[in-house]
Design an enzyme around this catalytic site. Structure first.
Site, PDB file in Angstrom:
ATOM      1  N   HIS A 202      -3.461  -5.381   2.324  1.00  0.00           N
ATOM      2  CA  HIS A 202      -3.147  -5.593   3.814  1.00  0.00           C
ATOM      3  C   HIS A 202      -3.846  -6.865   4.319  1.00  0.00           C
ATOM      4  O   HIS A 202      -4.418  -7.737   3.537  1.00  0.00           O
ATOM      5  CB  HIS A 202      -3.938  -4.447   4.530  1.00  0.00           C
ATOM      6  CG  HIS A 202      -3.381  -3.107   4.185  1.00  0.00           C
ATOM      7  ND1 HIS A 202      -1.941  -2.690   4.778  1.00  0.00           N
ATOM      8  CD2 HIS A 202      -3.679  -2.160   3.576  1.00  0.00           C
ATOM      9  CE1 HIS A 202      -1.873  -1.331   4.266  1.00  0.00           C
ATOM     10  NE2 HIS A 202      -2.830  -1.098   3.550  1.00  0.00           N
TER      11      HIS A 202
ATOM     12  N   CYS B 299       0.761  -1.163  -0.014  1.00  0.00           N
ATOM     13  CA  CYS B 299      -0.096  -0.167  -0.130  1.00  0.00           C
ATOM     14  C   CYS B 299       0.737   1.347  -0.099  1.00  0.00           C
ATOM     15  O   CYS B 299       1.486   1.504  -0.934  1.00  0.00           O
ATOM     16  CB  CYS B 299      -1.127  -0.195   1.258  1.00  0.00           C
ATOM     17  SG  CYS B 299      -2.428   1.164   1.001  1.00  0.00           S
TER      18      CYS B 299
ATOM     19  N   ARG C  61     -12.356   6.592  -1.486  1.00  0.00           N
ATOM     20  CA  ARG C  61     -11.413   5.604  -1.149  1.00  0.00           C
ATOM     21  C   ARG C  61     -11.693   4.410  -1.713  1.00  0.00           C
ATOM     22  O   ARG C  61     -13.030   4.155  -1.320  1.00  0.00           O
ATOM     23  CB  ARG C  61     -10.996   5.613   0.710  1.00  0.00           C
ATOM     24  CG  ARG C  61     -10.331   6.940   0.999  1.00  0.00           C
ATOM     25  CD  ARG C  61     -10.150   6.936   2.394  1.00  0.00           C
ATOM     26  NE  ARG C  61      -8.852   5.872   2.517  1.00  0.00           N
ATOM     27  CZ  ARG C  61      -7.505   6.263   2.557  1.00  0.00           C
ATOM     28  NH1 ARG C  61      -7.448   7.698   2.064  1.00  0.00           N
ATOM     29  NH2 ARG C  61      -6.597   5.416   2.743  1.00  0.00           N
TER      30      ARG C  61
HETATM   31  N1  GLN Z   1      -2.037   6.841   2.413  1.00  0.00           N
HETATM   32  C1  GLN Z   1      -2.177   5.967   0.987  1.00  0.00           C
HETATM   33  C2  GLN Z   1      -3.447   6.061   0.398  1.00  0.00           C
HETATM   34  O1  GLN Z   1      -4.580   6.436   1.297  1.00  0.00           O
HETATM   35  C3  GLN Z   1      -1.675   4.568   1.614  1.00  0.00           C
HETATM   36  C4  GLN Z   1      -2.743   3.896   2.629  1.00  0.00           C
HETATM   37  C5  GLN Z   1      -2.338   2.681   3.026  1.00  0.00           C
HETATM   38  O2  GLN Z   1      -1.088   2.310   3.232  1.00  0.00           O
HETATM   39  N2  GLN Z   1      -3.517   2.009   3.464  1.00  0.00           N
HETATM   40  O3  GLN Z   1      -3.857   5.909  -0.660  1.00  0.00           O
END
Ligand code: GLN
Length: 247
Positions: free
Chosen positions: A195, A98, A131
């Site tokens: 993850h 990520c 998101r």
């Molecule tokens: N900050 C990054 C995003 O929001 C990665 C987030 C994460 O590692 N889950 O895209």
């Protein structure tokens, strides 16, 4: 004289900053799967401000983090860029999840600001709304079972023409929610949004990484000699349950 000891070294970058959704569990899985096979394992944590050397390292791990944490580590990592470029060029194994995955590319759009990445892999990340959040299933050539896990990212990652994705999205969003691809696979570098942590329910991915590291350190026949099969009944059951729930 006794048999030569077999040992792999893992560098875990910035564990206190990049550890979303249990990403550190990936390092625990690598360590256990080595130890269960009688392979010694050193884990070296690299903290912000340290100047790590990758010359004797076999597997590098970078987890995910918030934008704020990503920015902090990126500045430090850019100073290590030359070392990392030669590590990757030499076939070094690297797993990045990520936020760590996004840092592998040329740039990452944080709000309106474009932050420079490591340019280790030909990719870049911009942003989208909403998101991309939820469970994910990915079919990948590096794992006998589809990969299962969890994603939560605002970033949308775009691969350069020559970069292979880690796999195809069966369920979830992946790199950008549109391309149908998840992650990247470049030399022995795996970048992914998955993850969970990734490796406990995906032992095939863990063993792919270990196999590449053993080959590089101990030669082409090392995998046949050293990567003895493990009893993965519980891991595979956990994988199967998630797949069946989602697909
Ligand atoms: N900050 C990054 C995003 O929001 C990665 C987030 C994460 O590692 N889950 O895209």
């Amino acid at each position: 004289m006794g048999a030569r000891e077999v040992r792999l070294r893992i560098a875990h970058l910035f564990p206190e900053l990049l550890n979303l959704y249990g990403d550190t569990g990936n390092v625990l899985v690598l360590r256990k799967r080595l130890e269960w096979r009688g392979i010694a394992c050193d884990v070296r944590e690299v903290h912000v401000g340290e100047r790590p050397s990758f010359s004797d390292v076999d597997i590098v791990f970078i987890g995910g983090g918030s934008d704020r944490e990503q920015r902090v580590v990126c500045e430090y990592l850019l100073e290590e860029r030359k070392e990392l470029v030669s590590y990757v060029g030499d076939g070094g194994v690297l797993l990045a999840v990520c936020g760590g995955y996004q840092l592998l590319g040329h740039s990452y759009l944080m709000g309106d600001e474009e932050v420079q990445g490591l340019s280790l892999v030909d990719l870049y990340t911009d942003r989208g709304s909403p998101r991309l959040i939820g469970n994910v299933v990915v079919q990948s050539r590096i794992s006998p079972q589809p990969i299962v896990g969890y994603e939560n990212h605002g970033g949308r990652t775009h691969l350069g023409d020559g970069v292979e994705p880690l796999g195809s999205v069966v369920h979830g969003f992946g790199n950008d929610g549109l391309s149908g691809y998840e992650g990247c696979l470049y030399r022995n570098v795996v970048g992914t949004y998955v993850h969970g942590p990734l490796l406990p329910k995906n032992p095939g991915v863990a063993d792919w990484l270990i196999a590449r590291a053993l080959e590089r350190r101990y030669g082409d026949d090392a995998v046949g000699r050293l990567l003895v099969p493990l009893d993965d009944a519980e891991e595979l059951e956990a994988n199967r349950v998630m797949r069946e729930r989602l697909t």
